[in-house]
Design a protein around this motif. Structure first.
Motif, PDB file in Angstrom:
ATOM      1  N   UNK A 163       0.890  15.987  -4.665  1.00 15.17           N
ATOM      2  CA  UNK A 163       0.034  15.487  -3.593  1.00 15.17           C
ATOM      3  C   UNK A 163      -1.363  15.191  -4.082  1.00 15.17           C
ATOM      4  N   UNK A 164      -1.903  16.041  -4.958  1.00 14.33           N
ATOM      5  CA  UNK A 164      -3.274  15.811  -5.417  1.00 14.33           C
ATOM      6  C   UNK A 164      -3.344  14.540  -6.254  1.00 14.33           C
ATOM      7  N   UNK A 165      -2.336  14.333  -7.100  1.00 11.72           N
ATOM      8  CA  UNK A 165      -2.331  13.115  -7.912  1.00 11.72           C
ATOM      9  C   UNK A 165      -2.212  11.888  -7.049  1.00 11.72           C
ATOM     10  N   UNK A 166      -1.413  11.992  -5.996  1.00  9.62           N
ATOM     11  CA  UNK A 166      -1.255  10.862  -5.088  1.00  9.62           C
ATOM     12  C   UNK A 166      -2.589  10.489  -4.473  1.00  9.62           C
ATOM     13  N   UNK A 167      -3.322  11.489  -4.011  1.00  9.23           N
ATOM     14  CA  UNK A 167      -4.609  11.210  -3.365  1.00  9.23           C
ATOM     15  C   UNK A 167      -5.595  10.592  -4.345  1.00  9.23           C
ATOM     16  N   UNK A 168      -5.601  11.083  -5.587  1.00  6.14           N
ATOM     17  CA  UNK A 168      -6.606  10.623  -6.536  1.00  6.14           C
ATOM     18  C   UNK A 168      -6.234   9.270  -7.122  1.00  6.14           C
ATOM     19  N   UNK A 169      -4.975   9.103  -7.557  1.00  5.45           N
ATOM     20  CA  UNK A 169      -4.632   7.918  -8.318  1.00  5.45           C
ATOM     21  C   UNK A 169      -4.229   6.737  -7.467  1.00  5.45           C
ATOM     22  N   UNK A 170      -3.824   6.964  -6.210  1.00  4.93           N
ATOM     23  CA  UNK A 170      -3.280   5.882  -5.422  1.00  4.93           C
ATOM     24  C   UNK A 170      -4.169   5.425  -4.285  1.00  4.93           C
ATOM     25  N   UNK A 171      -5.174   6.175  -3.935  1.00  5.58           N
ATOM     26  CA  UNK A 171      -5.870   5.894  -2.681  1.00  5.58           C
ATOM     27  C   UNK A 171      -6.830   4.727  -2.758  1.00  5.58           C
ATOM     28  N   UNK A 172      -7.313   4.386  -3.950  1.00  2.29           N
ATOM     29  CA  UNK A 172      -8.286   3.312  -4.040  1.00  2.29           C
ATOM     30  C   UNK A 172      -9.634   3.692  -3.453  1.00  2.29           C
ATOM     31  N   UNK A 173      -9.959   4.985  -3.453  1.00  2.13           N
ATOM     32  CA  UNK A 173     -11.205   5.433  -2.837  1.00  2.13           C
ATOM     33  C   UNK A 173     -12.415   4.844  -3.546  1.00  2.13           C
ATOM     34  N   UNK A 174     -12.327   4.740  -4.884  1.00  2.00           N
ATOM     35  CA  UNK A 174     -13.471   4.205  -5.626  1.00  2.00           C
ATOM     36  C   UNK A 174     -13.766   2.778  -5.213  1.00  2.00           C
ATOM     37  N   UNK A 186      -3.307  -7.582  -8.717  1.00  2.43           N
ATOM     38  CA  UNK A 186      -3.254  -6.405  -7.850  1.00  2.43           C
ATOM     39  C   UNK A 186      -2.805  -6.774  -6.441  1.00  2.43           C
ATOM     40  N   UNK A 187      -2.510  -5.741  -5.664  1.00  5.68           N
ATOM     41  CA  UNK A 187      -2.228  -5.841  -4.236  1.00  5.68           C
ATOM     42  C   UNK A 187      -3.205  -4.929  -3.521  1.00  5.68           C
ATOM     43  N   UNK A 188      -3.923  -5.478  -2.529  1.00  2.00           N
ATOM     44  CA  UNK A 188      -4.880  -4.699  -1.757  1.00  2.00           C
ATOM     45  C   UNK A 188      -4.554  -4.847  -0.278  1.00  2.00           C
ATOM     46  N   UNK A 189      -4.528  -3.722   0.443  1.00  5.16           N
ATOM     47  CA  UNK A 189      -4.143  -3.691   1.846  1.00  5.16           C
ATOM     48  C   UNK A 189      -5.302  -3.174   2.688  1.00  5.16           C
ATOM     49  N   UNK A 190      -5.605  -3.890   3.778  1.00  4.37           N
ATOM     50  CA  UNK A 190      -6.772  -3.604   4.614  1.00  4.37           C
ATOM     51  C   UNK A 190      -6.376  -3.517   6.090  1.00  4.37           C
ATOM     52  N   UNK A 191      -7.194  -2.804   6.861  1.00  2.43           N
ATOM     53  CA  UNK A 191      -7.182  -2.930   8.316  1.00  2.43           C
ATOM     54  C   UNK A 191      -8.635  -3.060   8.767  1.00  2.43           C
ATOM     55  N   UNK A 192      -8.912  -4.074   9.550  1.00  6.73           N
ATOM     56  CA  UNK A 192     -10.266  -4.327  10.048  1.00  6.73           C
ATOM     57  C   UNK A 192     -11.295  -4.267   8.921  1.00  6.73           C
ATOM     58  N   UNK A 193     -10.973  -4.910   7.798  1.00  6.82           N
ATOM     59  CA  UNK A 193     -11.846  -4.990   6.620  1.00  6.82           C
ATOM     60  C   UNK A 193     -12.033  -3.667   5.896  1.00  6.82           C
ATOM     61  N   UNK A 194     -11.303  -2.636   6.271  1.00 11.81           N
ATOM     62  CA  UNK A 194     -11.360  -1.352   5.569  1.00 11.81           C
ATOM     63  C   UNK A 194     -10.227  -1.291   4.552  1.00 11.81           C
ATOM     64  N   UNK A 195     -10.565  -1.106   3.290  1.00 10.43           N
ATOM     65  CA  UNK A 195      -9.555  -1.014   2.251  1.00 10.43           C
ATOM     66  C   UNK A 195      -8.778   0.290   2.389  1.00 10.43           C
ATOM     67  N   UNK A 196      -7.465   0.180   2.498  1.00  9.33           N
ATOM     68  CA  UNK A 196      -6.613   1.359   2.596  1.00  9.33           C
ATOM     69  C   UNK A 196      -5.934   1.687   1.274  1.00  9.33           C
ATOM     70  N   UNK A 197      -5.462   0.665   0.555  1.00  5.53           N
ATOM     71  CA  UNK A 197      -4.681   0.913  -0.645  1.00  5.53           C
ATOM     72  C   UNK A 197      -4.825  -0.283  -1.579  1.00  5.53           C
ATOM     73  N   UNK A 198      -5.034  -0.015  -2.855  1.00  4.51           N
ATOM     74  CA  UNK A 198      -5.099  -1.074  -3.849  1.00  4.51           C
ATOM     75  C   UNK A 198      -4.403  -0.599  -5.115  1.00  4.51           C
TER      76      UNK A 198
END
Length: 295
Positions: A20-31, A227-239
């Motif tokens: 779970x921790x790796x998922x949050x860090x490596x997949x979330x696109x937070x940066x 890449x593939x980037x997914x948004x809702x209302x201009x908020x990046x959710x996943x890249x």
């Protein structure tokens, strides 16, 4: 053959594949989210509108753009898909789920196939797709829609690759919702020929809960050769970079370097959708428009 018939479960093995921790860090696109919170304008960077579905003609969805999924499809969902539950009205597509009985013409009591083992469905709904009519390789995909977030309701706007058997086709869930979670997912094949996922979940209450769901929102995907980037209302959710999405079955095929077709569905219950027994029906997934931009 409709590849959707080939798989009973859409997702969720990533939770077994990645901590779970790796998922949050490596997949979330937070940066990327903190540095670039808004995607480019739709027409920027040489993008032009190449396909649009505005749903302006009342009646059945345009047969030049859409075909139907029929019957029981996947995930042991409760609904029976049928054409009658999809219509265009007042400039919007309406996929409507109803609590009503539907006899299963393929019923076989001793069958090992859940689709045949059910004597009837307790719900009907609709799923439409562009398979065999329209598909796209790369682009900006935009959908303005309104979703029902009550218990047991499972709407989705997603894509599948035109070649191969799932999950080798690749899958992109541009919008998916169930059990108080808004999801943005990308799937491909792992080394065991199973599905692997880059999956982000956002609690619907953090967006505003029911007040948020009562309004229309804009979902979008920016997909190119990188890449593939997914948004809702201009908020990046996943890249996710495409070089992380090569099928791991020895073929070295990247399922996101082939055309994908589009699906819209309103599922009920099943393996992930939750319990709809206390929810009043009908339920609706409403879509104002879908537009595709390419260079």
């Amino acid at each position: 053959m409709d590849t959707n018939k080939l798989f009973p479960m859409k997702k969720y093995l990533i939770k077994l594949l990645l901590p779970a921790c790796a998922l949050c860090i490596s997949l979330s696109g937070v940066a990327q989210q903190s540095k670039d919170p808004k995607p480019p304008a739709l027409h920027s960077g040489g993008y032009k509108l190449v396909w649009a579905e505005e749903f302006n003609n009342d009646g059945a969805p345009d047969p030049a753009n859409w075909t139907y999924e029929l019957g029981f499809e996947r995930n042991e969902e409760y609904q029976w898909y049928q054409k009658e539950n999809a219509r265009c009205e007042d400039g919007k597509l309406i996929l409507e789920a109803k609590r009503e009985k539907k006899a299963n013409p393929d019923f076989k009591e001793a069958s090992s196939d859940w689709r045949k083992r059910r004597r009837e469905a307790d719900y009907t709904s609709a799923s439409i797709k562009t398979q065999g009519l329209h598909s796209w390789l790369y682009g900006r995909f935009v959908m303005r829609g309104k979703i029902d977030i009550r218990d047991g309701i499972w709407p989705a706007w997603w894509t599948l690759g035109t070649k191969g058997s799932w999950p080798a086709t690749g899958e992109i869930d541009m919008m998916e919702y169930y059990r108080k979670k808004l999801l943005a997912n990308i799937a491909f094949m792992d080394a065991n020929r199973k599905d692997a996922w880059f999956s982000i979940e956002k609690n619907i209450d953090s967006l505003g809960g029911q007040a948020w769901a009562d309004r229309f929102h804009i979902w979008r995907m920016d997909w190119d050769e990188n890449s593939i980037a997914l948004y809702v209302d201009n908020q990046l959710l996943n890249k996710v970079s495409l070089d992380r999405l090569v099928n791991q079955d020895g073929t070295n095929i990247n399922p996101f370097k082939q055309p994908h077709y589009m699906l819209l569905d309103l599922a009920i219950g099943g393996k992930q959708g939750g319990d709809p027994s206390q929810t009043t029906f009908p339920a609706r997934f409403e879509v104002d428009y879908i537009r595709v931009y390419q260079k």
